[in-house]
Scaffold this active site. Structure first.
Site, mmCIF file in Angstrom:
data_model
loop_
_atom_site.group_PDB
_atom_site.id
_atom_site.type_symbol
_atom_site.label_atom_id
_atom_site.label_comp_id
_atom_site.label_asym_id
_atom_site.label_seq_id
_atom_site.Cartn_x
_atom_site.Cartn_y
_atom_site.Cartn_z
ATOM 1 C CB VAL A 63 -39.037 3.273 -21.285
ATOM 2 C CG1 VAL A 63 -38.556 4.203 -22.395
ATOM 3 C CG2 VAL A 63 -38.494 3.721 -19.932
ATOM 4 C CB CYS A 85 -30.197 -17.527 -9.947
ATOM 5 S SG CYS A 85 -29.521 -16.245 -11.015
ATOM 6 C CB ALA A 139 -28.852 -8.660 -12.773
ATOM 7 C CE1 TYR A 153 -5.571 -35.278 -0.900
ATOM 8 C CE2 TYR A 153 -3.419 -35.002 0.162
ATOM 9 C CZ TYR A 153 -4.551 -35.778 -0.075
ATOM 10 O OH TYR A 153 -4.674 -37.001 0.496
ATOM 11 C CG ASP A 190 -30.242 -11.699 -19.269
ATOM 12 O OD1 ASP A 190 -29.042 -11.802 -18.964
ATOM 13 O OD2 ASP A 190 -31.134 -12.438 -18.812
#
Ligand SMILES: Cc1cc2nc3c(=O)[nH]c(=O)nc-3n(C[C@H](O)[C@H](O)[C@H](O)COP(=O)(O)OP(=O)(O)OC[C@H]3O[C@@H](n4cnc5c(N)ncnc54)[C@H](O)[C@@H]3O)c2cc1C
Length: 556
Positions: free
Chosen positions: A87, A49, A17, A428, A286
């Site tokens: 890496v 996800c 991501a 509404y 992350d």
């Protein structure tokens, strides 16, 4: 081309991501730069996800979750992604890297002008015997999802244990149950779903129990065997399949080895421009730490929503842009069967531990009129008495939870006060909402508590109060009182409260309640208007009291 005119070489480590967002944004800003991503996995830019739903068969093919390959990035962005390339090390002084081609074993060197660390996170594995058995899995990437799904297809497990009841664990529970497997959840903490406060956890547990899931809280897995898991209370659960979902930790080894500083959360420390302590070295996603918009503290929330945002900001900054990260509320949401569970901001414990003087409301309202199939959601809102701003919100309900949570998050982000909520002109019509939306009610309850002497008491606080110090009035009809009532309560139904209230002491605090709070508030108004000095309405009424009682009983 001499060195001065040479295009900038941007090297990114990790292509899910954050890394691919950084690359795409960098390319949008800069046509000239060389952009290379090294990714040790074979999949890139996938939807982690969606993985639980692939395992459960709701997403038919893994390809639907992995729609992009290196060719897509080459053709669309002129970004080179080298998959199965790890890496191994970085020399920040020389601005060089050593990479290993995992397919051939060959190692080679590369150089960068700007480096982006988007190395993500890894599933944690509890240090117990048996975690390496062939029926034990973690879920992090498409390969792990495919392995789990293949195992289910080939071995047809009848039972499963999910260790850990965070959102990934519970999403797995749903998908395993839907696949016809009998599931047990093993959670070390005293409650399921640590994402929400203990007083909302019983609603989540109830959802699981209704689906025949065995919920084991306050116990830890100690050893895994073929077909079973041993727990630290001496018991055993059957498990032909085990999913370990005990959290993730940021991948920081490479960063630490090259001298990048990690923050107090254990993830890479970055500023609002995603810069680390080393020149020309950025980090995002992350593997990196963020900060809270509520109290400014460092926060580690490994979520795709944040990873994409951080990646875009890194890509912008390293190509001369001006984006800046504004922090996060820490919002999360997930689905559990027909329920939705969402949380943002501080939990009650975090708010108390940080020293806030808080007011809490439990507002239980349908998402739309009952004649349109509306079903209740429980909204727990925590506000700061001093600034009158929301500190955190948690919602457990069926439909419309996402909409409410997003409005609350917007309010927290904009720094609205709780009294502003009532004035929001929300959409509404009966298929979508009630005339006064649950968000407005939450605002009204908190505003009434802060400004109009309509104090609220939580069931937790009531249970911690000496019964001799308080009078508790059940304002529901007598039949409901007889079925079950709050400990030490007397029955004074709302309709006859004016006649009966002479039996109460006006100088001693009173707590009123009904089923969910509205009639309790009406009774509170009557008593206040008749000169009672201190009257509280029980937050969330009898329904929330019962949920709370359940979690107290569990603790004992
Ligand atoms: C089952 C599941 C469900 C989820 N559901 C949600 C959700 O509903 N909502 C939400 O917001 N988030 C969700 N997430 C979280 C989301 O998927 C992650 O936040 C997101 O993938 C993080 O992206 P990232 O690029 O920062 O890191 P990662 O996805 O971890 O990618 C990092 C990549 O870097 C590579 N890498 C690491 N070190 C090296 C190295 N030395 N050399 C080369 N490559 C390296 C890794 O192989 C990895 O592919 C979910 C995650 C999972 C697993």
């Amino acid at each position: 081309m001499n060195k001065v005119n040479r295009p900038k070489r941007i090297v990114i480590i990790g292509a899910v991501a954050a890394g691919t967002s950084a690359a795409a944004k960098a390319r949008r800003n800069d046509e000239e730069a060389e952009i290379v991503i090294y990714e040790m996995d074979e999949h890139i830019s996938y939807s982690g996800c969606g993985l639980p739903y692939y395992i459960g068969g709701k997403v038919a093919n893994l390809e639907a979750l992995t729609p992009r390959d290196p060719k897509f990035f080459r053709d669309k962005y002129e970004v080179d992604i080298l998959i199965r390339h790890k890496v191994l090390s970085v020399d920040p002084a020389a601005k060089t890297l050593v990479i290993q081609n995992l397919a051939t074993g060959e190692t080679f060197a590369d150089r960068y002008d700007v480096l982006v660390l988007s190395t993500g996170a890894t599933s944690m594995i509890p240090p117990i015997p048996g975690v390496d058995l062939p029926h034990v899995f973690t879920l992090r990437n498409p390969l792990s999802a495919r392995t789990i799904r293949t195992f289910i297809e080939e071995h047809q497990p009848k039972t499963a244990a999910v260790v850990g009841s965070g959102f990934i664990g519970l999403e797995m529970v749903e998908n395993l149950v839907d696949a016809g497997i009998l599931v047990s959840v093993v959670e070390k903490l005293p409650q399921v779903c640590p994402f929400v406060d203990p007083d909302l956890a019983p609603y989540v547990e109830e959802t699981l129990v209704k689906k025949n899931v065995t919920v084991l809280t306050g116990v830890a897995a100690t050893e895994i065997w073929p077909g079973s898991v041993n727990l630290d209370d001496g018991s055993t659960v059957d498990a032909d399949l085990v999913i370990l979902a005990v959290g993730v930790r940021p991948n920081t080894t490479l960063a630490r080895d090259m001298g990048v500083v990690v923050g107090s959360t254990g993830a890479i420390a970055v500023n609002t421009r995603m810069q680390t302590n080393l020149p020309d070295v950025y980090a995002c996603g992350d593997c990196a730490e963020t900060f809270s918009i509520i109290d400014g503290r460092p926060l580690y929330r490994p979520l795709g929503s944040t990873a994409n945002k951080m990646g875009r900001i890194a890509g912008d900054i390293l190509t001369g842009g001006s984006l800046a990260f504004r922090g996060i509320a820490g919002t999360g949401i997930f689905k559990l069967f027909d329920h939705t569970i969402a949380a943002s901001g501080l939990t009650e414990k975090q708010a108390r531990d940080s020293g806030y003087d808080i007011v809490i409301s439990h507002n239980i309202k349908p998402d739309k009129p009952e004649y349109f199939g509306g079903r209740e959601m429980v909204i727990k809102a925590i506000a700061d008495r001093k600034t009158e701003k929301l500190l955190g919100v948690q919602i457990v309900g069926y439909e419309g939870v996402d909409k409410r949570m997003d409005v609350f998050v917007t309010a927290m982000t904009a720094g609205l006060g709780v009294s502003d909520l009532f004035h929001l002109d929300l959409a509404y019509a009966p298929p979508f909402a009630t005339t006064k939306d649950p968000i407005l009610y939450t605002g009204m309850i908190l505003d009434n508590a802060l400004h109009r002497g309509r104090d609220i008491i939580t069931a937790d606080d009531l249970m911690a109060t000496d019964p001799a110090e308080i009078q508790v009035v059940d304002a529901r009809v007598a039949k409901q009182y007889q079925e079950h009532h709050v400990d030490h309560a007397v029955s004074m139904p709302h309709g006859s409260l004016r006649e009966q209230m002479a039996a109460l002491d006006k100088d001693k605090p009173v707590v009123t309640y009904c089923n969910k709070g509205t009639t309790g508030n009406a009774a509170q108004n009557i008593l206040i208007n008749h000169g009672f000095r201190k009257v509280y309405n029980l937050s969330g009424g009898h329904k929330q009291y019962k949920a709370c009682k359940k979690c107290h009983e569990k603790k004992q």
